[in-house]
Each structure stands twice: as structure tokens, then as C-alpha cells.
Design a protein around this motif. Structure first.
Motif, mmCIF file in Angstrom:
data_model
loop_
_atom_site.group_PDB
_atom_site.id
_atom_site.type_symbol
_atom_site.label_atom_id
_atom_site.label_comp_id
_atom_site.label_asym_id
_atom_site.label_seq_id
_atom_site.Cartn_x
_atom_site.Cartn_y
_atom_site.Cartn_z
ATOM 1 N N GLN A 2 0.836 -1.189 0.000
ATOM 2 C CA GLN A 2 0.000 0.000 0.000
ATOM 3 C C GLN A 2 0.879 1.249 0.000
ATOM 4 O O GLN A 2 1.805 1.384 0.791
ATOM 5 N N GLU A 5 -2.882 5.103 1.790
ATOM 6 C CA GLU A 5 -3.845 4.329 2.579
ATOM 7 C C GLU A 5 -4.967 5.224 3.091
ATOM 8 O O GLU A 5 -4.732 6.333 3.580
ATOM 9 N N THR A 11 -6.064 9.824 5.814
ATOM 10 C CA THR A 11 -5.303 9.328 4.665
ATOM 11 C C THR A 11 -3.816 9.453 4.954
ATOM 12 O O THR A 11 -3.366 10.487 5.455
ATOM 13 N N GLU A 148 -6.783 5.781 -2.616
ATOM 14 C CA GLU A 148 -5.806 4.736 -2.334
ATOM 15 C C GLU A 148 -4.988 4.354 -3.570
ATOM 16 O O GLU A 148 -5.497 4.328 -4.685
ATOM 17 N N ASN A 150 -1.941 1.360 -4.688
ATOM 18 C CA ASN A 150 -1.190 0.154 -4.342
ATOM 19 C C ASN A 150 -0.196 -0.147 -5.455
ATOM 20 O O ASN A 150 -0.335 0.338 -6.577
ATOM 21 N N SER A 154 -5.393 -2.302 -9.227
ATOM 22 C CA SER A 154 -6.659 -2.488 -8.525
ATOM 23 C C SER A 154 -7.672 -3.139 -9.469
ATOM 24 O O SER A 154 -7.439 -3.275 -10.672
ATOM 25 N N TRP A 228 4.841 5.786 7.713
ATOM 26 C CA TRP A 228 3.599 6.435 7.320
ATOM 27 C C TRP A 228 3.618 7.913 7.697
ATOM 28 O O TRP A 228 3.987 8.266 8.822
#
Length: 234
Positions: A2, A5, A11, A148, A150, A154, A228
Motif C-alpha cells: 500500500q 492508505e 489518509t 488509495e 497500491n 486495482s 507512514w
């Protein structure tokens, strides 16, 4: 993995450190958003000052097309209740070497003109509506699952993977620029792999999957640690 997120707390963006055995040079990927909270940009700035080289995104030069495309997010802070700001970081003033391998405005326009005319007309017609939607609901979108990102496609990406419009759109906004970036990163690996330096890659989060795949496939760099940073609190 991720990259951006979304959760009930807000977020967050993952700052990812990439290493390759035998190489002293390390990459630190900063997945950026063009609009976020002031605290997010302050946290990024603090970490960038600790790096040795910054590889930054940014189309050089001016064009009507560039102005129109960036308007879709530049309007968001005009809604004062959103608490959002445009990226205020002055990368050249951080006392760190800066490399900007991005395309020029003329090159960006050239890729745009390669797109079939009906698609260009459709996008020009959509831009005003997108800008208004961002002004009114930009904060809400930043706090939704829509934001989001990744490193794997997706379900939505896979659904539109074979769509001709999506293919042209991604080539214009991403593919050429990703290749230019990866070429610059490859040159750093070739010339400075033995130096114990941190190279920050400061690019939009949408470019992050291509960056991660490119560094792995071309040079064997893998994500090793992450941190993060809060983009926006709920």
C-alpha cells in the motif's frame, strides 16, 4: 504494497526505503499528493533535508494545457474550510542537490496532440466539471477509498486496462514521464552506486507503482522499510 492508505483516521502516505545488496546508494520514495494538509508537507520537507539528492517531479515551462490540467487541483485550497494547501515545498532551497528529469511543457503538449482528437475534446469538456467538483468536494475525496494507491493493479485498473481511452490518457500523463524518471535513476545507480547516499524520489503517488517495478526489474532494488506520514486527518 500500500502506497496511499485510507482509513477511519484519515489518509496516509508510505515513505518507502529501497535497498539493493552490494550497493551503498539507497532510494527513498516519497509518494506525493499535489494537495494535502500543511503538516504533511512540513513532515516531507524535514525528511528531504536529510537526503543527499532529490529527484523531483515537475513539468518545466508553461502552457495553456498545463495550466488547465493543474487547475483541477489548484482550486481545492480556495475552499478555506478544507484545510488543504497546494504543495509549498521549494525544493531548490533545501540545500540538497536537485535533479528534475521530467518532460518539458512542449514535450507534454506533443504527447497530448498524439492523442486522438475526440479524446482530447472529451477531456477539455470534462476539465471544468472536475475543477468544480474538486473545489466543492476535494477534502471528502482525499478522505475516501478513491485516493488509495497500491503497487499492484486495482480491480478498477484491471477493468479499464484494455480501454483505448485509458491507454492514451495514461501514456500522455504517465508513461513518457515514468521512462524519463527511470532513466535518470538508472544513471544514478550506474555512476554513484558505491556512494553511501540517500536519493529521494519525490513524485506523485500515481507514479509510485511504475517506480517500484522499474527499480526492481532494472536494478534489483526492493522496499526494505517504510514510514507512514499523515496526508490529511479525518
Amino acid at each position: 504494497m500500500q502506497i496511499i492508505e485510507h482509513s477511519i483516521i484519515g489518509t496516509r502516505a508510505a515513505v518507502v526505503r529501497l535497498r539493493r545488496p552490494g550497493n551503498q546508494l539507497q532510494f527513498v520514495l516519497f509518494p506525493m499528493l499535489h494537495v494535502a494538509s500543511p503538516q504533511f508537507y512540513a513532515a516531507v520537507t524535514e525528511r528531504l533535508r536529510q537526503c543527499d539528492v532529490l529527484v523531483v517531479e515537475g513539468v518545466s515551462g508553461r502552457s495553456v494545457l498545463g495550466w488547465a490540467v493543474t487547475l483541477t487541483y489548484r482550486v481545492m485550497p480556495a475552499n478555506k474550510r478544507s484545510g488543504l494547501v497546494n504543495d509549498p515545498i521549494r525544493y531548490g532551497s533545501l540545500g540538497v542537490e536537485v535533479i528534475n528529469p521530467d518532460v518539458t511543457a512542449a514535450e507534454f503538449t506533443q504527447d497530448w496532440r498524439a492523442m486522438p482528437l475526440p479524446y482530447r475534446i472529451l477531456l477539455w469538456c470534462a476539465l471544468p466539471f472536475v475543477a468544480v467538483a474538486q473545489l466543492v468536494g476535494g477534502r471528502k475525496r482525499l478522505l475516501s477509498p478513491e485516493v488509495e494507491v497500491n503497487d499492484l493493479p486495482s480491480a478498477r485498473n484491471e477493468l479499464y486496462a484494455d480501454d483505448e481511452f485509458t491507454e492514451h490518457f495514461e501514456h500522455t500523463l504517465g508513461s513518457t514521464r515514468d521512462e524519463r524518471l527511470l532513466a535518470a535513476l538508472s544513471e544514478l545507480v550506474r555512476t554513484r552506486a558505491a556512494e553511501p547516499i540517500d536519493v529521494a524520489i519525490v513524485y506523485g503517488a500515481g507514479h509510485a507503482p511504475a517506480i517500484l517495478r522499474g527499480l526492481l526489474d532494472r536494478h534489483g532494488y526492493r522496499p526494505r522499510t517504510g514510514e507512514w506520514l499523515t496526508v490529511l486527518e479525518a
